[in-house]
Design a protein around this motif. Structure first.
Motif, PDB file in Angstrom:
ATOM      1  N   ARG A  72       0.925  -1.132  -0.089  1.00 12.11           N
ATOM      2  CA  ARG A  72      -0.060  -0.097  -0.004  1.00 12.11           C
ATOM      3  C   ARG A  72       0.747   1.305   0.131  1.00 12.11           C
ATOM      4  O   ARG A  72       1.807   1.354   0.609  1.00 12.11           O
ATOM      5  CB  ARG A  72      -1.012   0.105   1.168  1.00 12.11           C
ATOM      6  CG  ARG A  72      -1.864   1.059   1.364  1.00 12.11           C
ATOM      7  CD  ARG A  72      -3.382   0.901   1.727  1.00 12.11           C
ATOM      8  NE  ARG A  72      -3.824   2.103   2.158  1.00 12.11           N
ATOM      9  CZ  ARG A  72      -5.360   2.184   2.655  1.00 12.11           C
ATOM     10  NH1 ARG A  72      -6.087   1.218   2.482  1.00 12.11           N
ATOM     11  NH2 ARG A  72      -5.758   3.398   3.088  1.00 12.11           N
ATOM     12  N   ASP A  73       0.461   2.363  -0.997  1.00 12.08           N
ATOM     13  CA  ASP A  73       1.467   3.346  -1.039  1.00 12.08           C
ATOM     14  C   ASP A  73       0.409   4.496  -1.559  1.00 12.08           C
ATOM     15  O   ASP A  73      -0.564   4.231  -2.233  1.00 12.08           O
ATOM     16  CB  ASP A  73       2.580   3.062  -1.843  1.00 12.08           C
ATOM     17  CG  ASP A  73       4.076   3.810  -1.254  1.00 12.08           C
ATOM     18  OD1 ASP A  73       3.689   5.046  -0.808  1.00 12.08           O
ATOM     19  OD2 ASP A  73       4.991   3.080  -0.997  1.00 12.08           O
ATOM     20  N   TYR A  74       0.991   5.678  -1.836  1.00 15.53           N
ATOM     21  CA  TYR A  74       0.507   6.662  -2.537  1.00 15.53           C
ATOM     22  C   TYR A  74       0.399   6.602  -3.919  1.00 15.53           C
ATOM     23  O   TYR A  74       0.993   6.077  -4.815  1.00 15.53           O
ATOM     24  CB  TYR A  74       1.562   8.051  -2.439  1.00 15.53           C
ATOM     25  CG  TYR A  74       1.793   8.135  -1.060  1.00 15.53           C
ATOM     26  CD1 TYR A  74       0.733   8.941  -0.258  1.00 15.53           C
ATOM     27  CD2 TYR A  74       3.175   8.154  -0.599  1.00 15.53           C
ATOM     28  CE1 TYR A  74       1.153   9.384   1.370  1.00 15.53           C
ATOM     29  CE2 TYR A  74       3.263   8.660   0.571  1.00 15.53           C
ATOM     30  CZ  TYR A  74       2.348   9.120   1.537  1.00 15.53           C
ATOM     31  OH  TYR A  74       2.824   9.565   2.817  1.00 15.53           O
ATOM     32  N   GLY A  75      -1.098   6.788  -4.166  1.00 17.62           N
ATOM     33  CA  GLY A  75      -1.545   6.670  -5.736  1.00 17.62           C
ATOM     34  C   GLY A  75      -1.540   8.043  -6.395  1.00 17.62           C
ATOM     35  O   GLY A  75      -1.386   9.095  -5.991  1.00 17.62           O
ATOM     36  N   LEU A  76      -1.671   7.739  -7.775  1.00 20.19           N
ATOM     37  CA  LEU A  76      -1.762   8.829  -8.636  1.00 20.19           C
ATOM     38  C   LEU A  76      -2.844   9.886  -8.343  1.00 20.19           C
ATOM     39  O   LEU A  76      -3.938   9.545  -8.082  1.00 20.19           O
ATOM     40  CB  LEU A  76      -1.692   8.665  -9.926  1.00 20.19           C
ATOM     41  CG  LEU A  76      -1.912   9.782 -11.379  1.00 20.19           C
ATOM     42  CD1 LEU A  76      -0.378  10.129 -11.209  1.00 20.19           C
ATOM     43  CD2 LEU A  76      -2.377   9.003 -12.683  1.00 20.19           C
ATOM     44  N   TYR A  77      -2.272  11.363  -8.325  1.00 20.50           N
ATOM     45  CA  TYR A  77      -3.479  12.355  -7.947  1.00 20.50           C
ATOM     46  C   TYR A  77      -3.719  12.233  -6.390  1.00 20.50           C
ATOM     47  O   TYR A  77      -4.925  12.921  -6.287  1.00 20.50           O
ATOM     48  CB  TYR A  77      -4.357  12.113  -8.970  1.00 20.50           C
ATOM     49  CG  TYR A  77      -4.164  12.228 -10.297  1.00 20.50           C
ATOM     50  CD1 TYR A  77      -2.821  13.112 -10.798  1.00 20.50           C
ATOM     51  CD2 TYR A  77      -4.959  11.729 -11.439  1.00 20.50           C
ATOM     52  CE1 TYR A  77      -2.573  13.253 -12.188  1.00 20.50           C
ATOM     53  CE2 TYR A  77      -4.594  11.680 -12.717  1.00 20.50           C
ATOM     54  CZ  TYR A  77      -3.472  12.425 -12.993  1.00 20.50           C
ATOM     55  OH  TYR A  77      -3.007  12.308 -14.370  1.00 20.50           O
ATOM     56  N   ASP A  78      -2.873  11.611  -5.554  1.00 20.22           N
ATOM     57  CA  ASP A  78      -3.486  11.946  -4.230  1.00 20.22           C
ATOM     58  C   ASP A  78      -3.295  13.382  -3.889  1.00 20.22           C
ATOM     59  O   ASP A  78      -2.545  14.163  -4.484  1.00 20.22           O
ATOM     60  CB  ASP A  78      -2.385  10.952  -3.326  1.00 20.22           C
ATOM     61  CG  ASP A  78      -2.718  11.383  -1.756  1.00 20.22           C
ATOM     62  OD1 ASP A  78      -3.723  11.035  -1.287  1.00 20.22           O
ATOM     63  OD2 ASP A  78      -1.691  11.700  -1.278  1.00 20.22           O
ATOM     64  N   HIS A  79      -3.911  13.787  -2.847  1.00 20.78           N
ATOM     65  CA  HIS A  79      -4.008  15.303  -2.474  1.00 20.78           C
ATOM     66  C   HIS A  79      -2.794  15.656  -2.145  1.00 20.78           C
ATOM     67  O   HIS A  79      -2.271  16.744  -2.307  1.00 20.78           O
ATOM     68  CB  HIS A  79      -4.902  15.447  -1.169  1.00 20.78           C
ATOM     69  CG  HIS A  79      -4.876  16.720  -0.624  1.00 20.78           C
ATOM     70  ND1 HIS A  79      -5.645  17.778  -1.128  1.00 20.78           N
ATOM     71  CD2 HIS A  79      -4.428  17.283   0.510  1.00 20.78           C
ATOM     72  CE1 HIS A  79      -5.353  18.891  -0.331  1.00 20.78           C
ATOM     73  NE2 HIS A  79      -4.739  18.544   0.636  1.00 20.78           N
TER      74      HIS A  79
END
Length: 253
Positions: free
Chosen positions: A143-150
């Protein structure tokens, strides 16, 4: 404050204002500074941990909700024993995990917000390192940051290192994953895709009139089994779980 969550296979759609912002912020940090950031990556993360050791990290109770493989490893399990835990420090891009963990001995590997802190050119080194200690037929939980996260949309001009790759003011870096990039990264290293999807969360503060969109990528990738076998329900009380925390801290249970 309330949080709403859903999952999907498509990336988040941007508003017109967000699209314009990303189009404007295309200038990359100079090669000289990028090389400096790479050399000082360890130092910058050490300073980050020192500043945030008491107010940043939280218990991740959601992990057992999202990953059934971990449910038998909760602390309330009567088989849990702190004497069976081995904690060690390791740079996954440089150090050989076999110096700490026997080959093909691990049932579950957790990469939770780890790869995003590593330069994209070195991510495959991490997965190759993990592959050596993972048992055939067992999984990496990701689990990690996804595209277009805030967090990605908040970066100011002059913070971009490359496609979906940014540097914070403190020198720590963050990559924002697409499902295609992640799948290619794992499969090129020899893993099989089990599940790979976006998690969309909206943190709503009605009093302040705010709605903050968070985007994560949540996935499972399996090391192919040596021989066809029925799917295992997950690790039992004697299984070994390898947990990686951000860049270089890990624990074997």
């Amino acid at each position: 404050m309330a949080s709403l969550q859903r999952k999907g296979l498509q990336a988040r759609m941007l508003s017109s204002e967000e699209e314009e912002k990303l189009k404007r912020d295309q200038a990359l940090v100079s090669d000289f500074k990028q090389q400096k950031l790479e050399k000082e990556a360890q130092k910058n993360w050490d300073l980050f941990y020192k500043r945030n050791s008491t107010n940043f990290f939280k218990d991740r109770h959601w992990t057992t909700r999202e990953f059934e493989e971990l449910r038998s490893c909760r602390e309330q399990n009567p088989s849990y024993n702190t004497e069976r835990c081995k904690v060690f420090q390791c740079d996954l891009t440089k150090d050989d995990l076999l110096e700490h963990v026997p080959s093909e001995s691990v049932d579950v590997v957790m990469l939770i917000f780890v790869l995003s802190a590593i330069h994209p050119d070195r991510m495959q080194l991490v997965l190759q390192n993990v592959y050596k200690v993972l048992k055939p037929g067992k999984c990496v939980l990701f689990r990690d940051y996804g595209l277009y996260d805030h967090a990605m949309l908040r970066f100011k001009a002059g913070s971009k290192l490359g496609e979906n790759f940014y540097v914070r003011q403190d020198g720590t870096r963050s990559y924002f994953f697409t499902d295609e990039f992640l799948a290619q990264l794992f499969t090129d290293t020899g893993y099989e895709e089990v599940i790979n999807e976006y998690v969309f969360r909206e943190t709503v503060n009605k009093k302040e009139g705010l709605c903050v969109p968070r985007v994560f990528l949540q996935s499972k990738f399996r090391k192919p089994p040596k021989h066809p076998a029925p799917t295992s329900p997950g690790p039992g009380p004697e299984s070994q779980v390898l947990i990686f925390h951000e860049v270089d801290a890990c624990a074997s249970i």
